[in-house]
Design a protein around this motif. Structure first.
Motif, PDB file in Angstrom:
ATOM      1  N   LEU A 150       2.847   5.761  -1.571  1.00  0.00           N
ATOM      2  CA  LEU A 150       3.132   7.173  -1.751  1.00  0.00           C
ATOM      3  C   LEU A 150       4.620   7.446  -1.575  1.00  0.00           C
ATOM      4  O   LEU A 150       5.265   6.860  -0.704  1.00  0.00           O
ATOM      5  N   GLU A 151       5.143   8.343  -2.389  1.00  0.00           N
ATOM      6  CA  GLU A 151       6.533   8.767  -2.270  1.00  0.00           C
ATOM      7  C   GLU A 151       6.609  10.281  -2.424  1.00  0.00           C
ATOM      8  O   GLU A 151       6.258  10.826  -3.477  1.00  0.00           O
ATOM      9  N   PHE A 152       7.059  10.938  -1.361  1.00  0.00           N
ATOM     10  CA  PHE A 152       7.245  12.377  -1.380  1.00  0.00           C
ATOM     11  C   PHE A 152       8.718  12.695  -1.149  1.00  0.00           C
ATOM     12  O   PHE A 152       9.526  11.807  -0.899  1.00  0.00           O
ATOM     13  N   ALA A 153       9.062  13.968  -1.214  1.00  0.00           N
ATOM     14  CA  ALA A 153      10.470  14.352  -1.103  1.00  0.00           C
ATOM     15  C   ALA A 153      11.075  13.923   0.225  1.00  0.00           C
ATOM     16  O   ALA A 153      12.240  13.537   0.298  1.00  0.00           O
ATOM     17  N   ASP A 154      10.280  13.979   1.299  1.00  0.00           N
ATOM     18  CA  ASP A 154      10.823  13.715   2.628  1.00  0.00           C
ATOM     19  C   ASP A 154      10.405  12.367   3.211  1.00  0.00           C
ATOM     20  O   ASP A 154      10.869  11.984   4.287  1.00  0.00           O
ATOM     21  N   GLU A 155       9.535  11.625   2.506  1.00  0.00           N
ATOM     22  CA  GLU A 155       9.040  10.382   3.099  1.00  0.00           C
ATOM     23  C   GLU A 155       8.363   9.510   2.045  1.00  0.00           C
ATOM     24  O   GLU A 155       7.739  10.009   1.105  1.00  0.00           O
ATOM     25  N   ALA A 156       8.497   8.212   2.210  1.00  0.00           N
ATOM     26  CA  ALA A 156       7.797   7.235   1.372  1.00  0.00           C
ATOM     27  C   ALA A 156       7.100   6.248   2.299  1.00  0.00           C
ATOM     28  O   ALA A 156       7.702   5.763   3.266  1.00  0.00           O
ATOM     29  N   PHE A 157       5.828   5.944   2.025  1.00  0.00           N
ATOM     30  CA  PHE A 157       5.091   5.034   2.886  1.00  0.00           C
ATOM     31  C   PHE A 157       3.876   4.477   2.147  1.00  0.00           C
ATOM     32  O   PHE A 157       3.512   4.954   1.071  1.00  0.00           O
ATOM     33  N   SER A 158       3.263   3.464   2.756  1.00  0.00           N
ATOM     34  CA  SER A 158       2.078   2.836   2.186  1.00  0.00           C
ATOM     35  C   SER A 158       0.897   3.023   3.125  1.00  0.00           C
ATOM     36  O   SER A 158       1.060   3.230   4.331  1.00  0.00           O
ATOM     37  N   THR A 159      -0.307   2.924   2.557  1.00  0.00           N
ATOM     38  CA  THR A 159      -1.519   2.949   3.376  1.00  0.00           C
ATOM     39  C   THR A 159      -2.492   1.883   2.892  1.00  0.00           C
ATOM     40  O   THR A 159      -2.482   1.492   1.721  1.00  0.00           O
ATOM     41  N   VAL A 160      -3.305   1.405   3.798  1.00  0.00           N
ATOM     42  CA  VAL A 160      -4.480   0.601   3.472  1.00  0.00           C
ATOM     43  C   VAL A 160      -5.669   1.326   4.085  1.00  0.00           C
ATOM     44  O   VAL A 160      -5.632   1.671   5.280  1.00  0.00           O
ATOM     45  N   GLU A 161      -6.705   1.588   3.285  1.00  0.00           N
ATOM     46  CA  GLU A 161      -7.861   2.337   3.769  1.00  0.00           C
ATOM     47  C   GLU A 161      -9.144   1.567   3.522  1.00  0.00           C
ATOM     48  O   GLU A 161      -9.270   0.848   2.531  1.00  0.00           O
ATOM     49  N   LEU A 162     -10.087   1.740   4.435  1.00  0.00           N
ATOM     50  CA  LEU A 162     -11.409   1.141   4.296  1.00  0.00           C
ATOM     51  C   LEU A 162     -12.371   2.204   3.786  1.00  0.00           C
ATOM     52  O   LEU A 162     -12.691   3.158   4.496  1.00  0.00           O
ATOM     53  N   TYR A 163     -12.815   2.053   2.532  1.00  0.00           N
ATOM     54  CA  TYR A 163     -13.814   2.931   1.943  1.00  0.00           C
ATOM     55  C   TYR A 163     -15.193   2.344   2.213  1.00  0.00           C
ATOM     56  O   TYR A 163     -15.400   1.140   2.071  1.00  0.00           O
ATOM     57  N   SER A 164     -16.148   3.209   2.566  1.00  0.00           N
ATOM     58  CA  SER A 164     -17.514   2.757   2.822  1.00  0.00           C
ATOM     59  C   SER A 164     -18.496   3.765   2.245  1.00  0.00           C
ATOM     60  O   SER A 164     -18.271   4.972   2.324  1.00  0.00           O
ATOM     61  N   ARG A 165     -19.589   3.262   1.681  1.00  0.00           N
ATOM     62  CA  ARG A 165     -20.623   4.162   1.161  1.00  0.00           C
ATOM     63  C   ARG A 165     -21.407   4.828   2.286  1.00  0.00           C
ATOM     64  O   ARG A 165     -22.001   5.888   2.085  1.00  0.00           O
ATOM     65  N   SER A 166     -21.423   4.217   3.465  1.00  0.00           N
ATOM     66  CA  SER A 166     -22.177   4.751   4.594  1.00  0.00           C
ATOM     67  C   SER A 166     -21.240   5.072   5.751  1.00  0.00           C
ATOM     68  O   SER A 166     -20.054   4.722   5.728  1.00  0.00           O
ATOM     69  N   GLU A 167     -21.776   5.710   6.769  1.00  0.00           N
ATOM     70  CA  GLU A 167     -20.977   6.119   7.920  1.00  0.00           C
ATOM     71  C   GLU A 167     -20.563   4.934   8.782  1.00  0.00           C
ATOM     72  O   GLU A 167     -19.632   5.056   9.592  1.00  0.00           O
ATOM     73  N   LEU A 168     -21.252   3.820   8.643  1.00  0.00           N
ATOM     74  CA  LEU A 168     -20.937   2.616   9.399  1.00  0.00           C
ATOM     75  C   LEU A 168     -20.566   1.498   8.438  1.00  0.00           C
ATOM     76  O   LEU A 168     -21.322   1.198   7.515  1.00  0.00           O
ATOM     77  N   ALA A 169     -19.437   0.887   8.655  1.00  0.00           N
ATOM     78  CA  ALA A 169     -18.997  -0.200   7.788  1.00  0.00           C
ATOM     79  C   ALA A 169     -19.603  -1.524   8.256  1.00  0.00           C
ATOM     80  O   ALA A 169     -19.866  -1.726   9.443  1.00  0.00           O
ATOM     81  N   SER A 170     -19.806  -2.423   7.315  1.00  0.00           N
ATOM     82  CA  SER A 170     -20.298  -3.753   7.654  1.00  0.00           C
ATOM     83  C   SER A 170     -19.202  -4.552   8.348  1.00  0.00           C
ATOM     84  O   SER A 170     -18.005  -4.247   8.227  1.00  0.00           O
ATOM     85  N   GLN A 171     -19.595  -5.598   9.076  1.00  0.00           N
ATOM     86  CA  GLN A 171     -18.619  -6.465   9.719  1.00  0.00           C
ATOM     87  C   GLN A 171     -17.715  -7.125   8.684  1.00  0.00           C
ATOM     88  O   GLN A 171     -16.525  -7.336   8.912  1.00  0.00           O
ATOM     89  N   GLU A 172     -18.290  -7.459   7.536  1.00  0.00           N
ATOM     90  CA  GLU A 172     -17.501  -8.053   6.452  1.00  0.00           C
ATOM     91  C   GLU A 172     -16.385  -7.122   6.016  1.00  0.00           C
ATOM     92  O   GLU A 172     -15.233  -7.536   5.853  1.00  0.00           O
ATOM     93  N   ALA A 173     -16.719  -5.840   5.849  1.00  0.00           N
ATOM     94  CA  ALA A 173     -15.721  -4.871   5.403  1.00  0.00           C
ATOM     95  C   ALA A 173     -14.637  -4.667   6.450  1.00  0.00           C
ATOM     96  O   ALA A 173     -13.439  -4.620   6.124  1.00  0.00           O
ATOM     97  N   VAL A 174     -15.031  -4.543   7.711  1.00  0.00           N
ATOM     98  CA  VAL A 174     -14.067  -4.348   8.799  1.00  0.00           C
ATOM     99  C   VAL A 174     -13.130  -5.555   8.896  1.00  0.00           C
ATOM    100  O   VAL A 174     -11.924  -5.415   9.099  1.00  0.00           O
ATOM    101  N   HIS A 175     -13.698  -6.744   8.745  1.00  0.00           N
ATOM    102  CA  HIS A 175     -12.919  -7.976   8.814  1.00  0.00           C
ATOM    103  C   HIS A 175     -11.878  -8.025   7.704  1.00  0.00           C
ATOM    104  O   HIS A 175     -10.709  -8.364   7.933  1.00  0.00           O
TER     105      HIS A 175
END
Length: 223
Positions: free
Chosen positions: A167-192
């Protein structure tokens, strides 16, 4: 040699029965050393092949059907359960951040449309952004709205996805990594996998967070 190193990287960051996707080059500012090899040796730094940056095209041609099939696996509702971020205030505010929601759809032009609910301090912001595919690689973007690059790093096309965004905005540029999950609890595989990608891309422990289990903000996106 470069192909061998890249294959080794993907093997390290994947587990059995999980498909890891390398969709374009990572931001060189975020990549320092992976597998003990400088980023240039992995082909992560340097000019993009093909059309100039900013060129976009929809997923409409016959040769784009594999990309369209990939995109369709990302459609629907997701909980954002964990996040690594270089945003300047994230380390301070991460303990107050709740689970967020994202709904992904396709536009008639076969671009990605992202409706998200983002938790910020005491409020929940709803945002909509349309992402266009770059002409080179499976990378999506909308620089006019601050989204320089969007890619899925790893997914099983069923119940989780690890997503990288620059992401790049006028006052800041940065990156993110996010964990998307279909359910409220992520699998151990996904968390890993989330933990491996975040660490491999240079995010410090204080820049990573499991979001608080309050679904109020997430459900605003689903409505």
């Amino acid at each position: 040699m470069r192909g061998v190193l890249l294959a080794a990287l993907l093997a390290l960051l994947s587990v059995p029965q999980a498909r890891a996707l390398w969709l374009g080059r990572l931001n060189p500012n975020q990549v320092t050393v992976l597998l003990g090899v400088p980023a240039p040796a992995l082909g992560l730094i340097g000019p993009r092949p093909g059309p100039t940056r900013g060129a976009t095209q929809p997923l409409g041609s016959p040769q784009d059907q594999p990309r369209l099939m990939w995109a369709s696996g990302l459609l629907g509702s997701w909980y954002v359960l964990a996040k690594a971020s270089g945003e300047k205030d994230f380390a301070v505010e991460k303990a107050t951040k709740n689970i967020e929601g994202v709904v992904v759809t396709l536009t008639p032009e076969n671009n990605l449309k992202m409706l998200s609910s983002r938790h910020r301090l005491e409020r929940c912001d709803l945002n909509v952004v349309e992402l266009l595919r770059q002409a080179s690689g499976w990378v999506f973007e909308n620089p006019a709205l601050g989204v320089v690059e969007f890619r899925v790093l790893s997914t099983n096309f069923r119940d989780y996805a690890v997503v990288f965004t620059q992401l790049e905005f006028a006052d800041e540029a940065f990156s993110t990594v996010e964990l998307y999950s279909r359910s409220e609890l992520a699998s151990q595989e996904a968390v890993h996998l989330f933990a491996k990608w975040s660490k491999g891309l240079g995010f410090l422990s204080q820049q990573q967070a499991q979001l608080q289990r309050d679904l109020t903000c997430a459900h605003k996106a689903f409505q």
